[in-house]
Design an enzyme around this catalytic site. Structure first.
Site, PDB file in Angstrom:
ATOM      1  N   LYS A 243      10.010   0.874   1.321  1.00  0.00           N
ATOM      2  CA  LYS A 243       9.775   1.657   0.101  1.00  0.00           C
ATOM      3  C   LYS A 243      10.088   3.138   0.323  1.00  0.00           C
ATOM      4  O   LYS A 243       9.893   3.947  -0.582  1.00  0.00           O
ATOM      5  CB  LYS A 243       8.306   1.534  -0.331  1.00  0.00           C
ATOM      6  CG  LYS A 243       8.053   0.476  -1.399  1.00  0.00           C
ATOM      7  CD  LYS A 243       6.683   0.711  -2.054  1.00  0.00           C
ATOM      8  CE  LYS A 243       6.422  -0.207  -3.226  1.00  0.00           C
ATOM      9  NZ  LYS A 243       5.077   0.026  -3.799  1.00  0.00           N
TER      10      LYS A 243
ATOM     11  N   SER B 159       0.689   6.548  -7.868  1.00  0.00           N
ATOM     12  CA  SER B 159       1.193   7.487  -6.858  1.00  0.00           C
ATOM     13  C   SER B 159       2.591   7.968  -7.249  1.00  0.00           C
ATOM     14  O   SER B 159       2.922   9.146  -7.054  1.00  0.00           O
ATOM     15  CB  SER B 159       1.239   6.819  -5.480  1.00  0.00           C
ATOM     16  OG  SER B 159      -0.048   6.420  -5.101  1.00  0.00           O
TER      17      SER B 159
ATOM     18  N   HIS C  53      -7.336   4.961  -6.716  1.00  0.00           N
ATOM     19  CA  HIS C  53      -7.581   4.182  -5.491  1.00  0.00           C
ATOM     20  C   HIS C  53      -9.016   4.406  -4.996  1.00  0.00           C
ATOM     21  O   HIS C  53      -9.708   3.464  -4.628  1.00  0.00           O
ATOM     22  CB  HIS C  53      -6.640   4.626  -4.363  1.00  0.00           C
ATOM     23  CG  HIS C  53      -5.184   4.356  -4.591  1.00  0.00           C
ATOM     24  ND1 HIS C  53      -4.209   5.330  -4.434  1.00  0.00           N
ATOM     25  CD2 HIS C  53      -4.528   3.225  -4.942  1.00  0.00           C
ATOM     26  CE1 HIS C  53      -3.017   4.801  -4.668  1.00  0.00           C
ATOM     27  NE2 HIS C  53      -3.178   3.528  -4.998  1.00  0.00           N
TER      28      HIS C  53
ATOM     29  N   ARG D  37      -4.713  -2.045 -13.446  1.00  0.00           N
ATOM     30  CA  ARG D  37      -4.713  -0.973 -14.456  1.00  0.00           C
ATOM     31  C   ARG D  37      -4.387  -1.502 -15.839  1.00  0.00           C
ATOM     32  O   ARG D  37      -4.841  -0.961 -16.848  1.00  0.00           O
ATOM     33  CB  ARG D  37      -3.667   0.091 -14.086  1.00  0.00           C
ATOM     34  CG  ARG D  37      -4.025   0.926 -12.896  1.00  0.00           C
ATOM     35  CD  ARG D  37      -2.861   1.719 -12.413  1.00  0.00           C
ATOM     36  NE  ARG D  37      -1.797   0.840 -11.952  1.00  0.00           N
ATOM     37  CZ  ARG D  37      -0.736   1.213 -11.253  1.00  0.00           C
ATOM     38  NH1 ARG D  37      -0.559   2.470 -10.951  1.00  0.00           N
ATOM     39  NH2 ARG D  37       0.159   0.341 -10.859  1.00  0.00           N
TER      40      ARG D  37
END
Ligand code: PNS
Length: 163
Positions: A42, A129, A18, A92
């Site tokens: 979440k 993460s 990030h 990514r």
């Protein structure tokens, strides 16, 4: 007036991947707003205030970068900040692109806000993460993948079983 980049995410917690995207966005745009989604759906490990404070420390050396939290639709938040805002997202892998493309098109359809994609630097392309949290939970080494203060917070939080 110049363009502002809005870098949105859950950031639970911020990783070096990030930080790399925020750093590169700050080199390309006049200002950067890092927008942390509250995202109770979440069930994040860290409260939004903690995610914001970890991010602020991680980008404290970057000029013109603000960190804020938001809830609701990203495009509504974007419009409330600045009419000349664009969303910036890191990609990514092709698997990211699939969903990111749909979100970018939906956001553009809703309000005309555009999205710029930045390819993640190869040394961070395997980091997320979620994976970071899993590695810490099982006692693995995450040194160099997140800022040192984030590593410390992860160890404190996950070693007390508070996840
Ligand atoms: O770090 P993440 O969880 O991949 O970030 C996803 C995020 C926060 C950018 C995305 O879920 C988002 O923008 N959520 C806000 C709600 C919204 O606008 N949803 C419609 C997207 S088309």
């Amino acid at each position: 007036m110049g363009l502002t980049a809005l870098c949105p995410g859950t950031f639970d917690p911020v990783t070096n991947g990030h930080v790399d995207i925020i750093r590169r966005a700050s080199a390309c745009f006049d200002a950067v707003i890092v927008a942390v989604l509250e995202n109770p759906g979440k069930a994040p490990l860290f409260a939004v205030e903690d995610r914001v404070s970890m991010l602020k420390e991680a980008v404290s050396d970057l000029e013109g970068v603000q960190v804020e939290s938001f809830s609701g639709l990203l495009v509504n938040y974007a419009r409330s900040k600045d009419p000349d805002v664009v969303v910036v997202k890191g990609i990514r892998a092709v698997s990211d692109f699939d969903f990111e493309l749909k979100m970018a098109q939906m956001n553009n359809h809703l309000t005309g806000v555009d999205t710029f994609f930045l390819p993640t630097s190869p040394q961070w392309s395997f980091i997320s993460s979620s994976l970071i949290k899993e590695v810490v939970r099982f006692g693995g080494d995450i040194a160099g993948m997140v800022p040192p203060h984030v590593e410390e917070r992860l160890r404190e939080t996950l070693s007390t079983g508070k996840d």
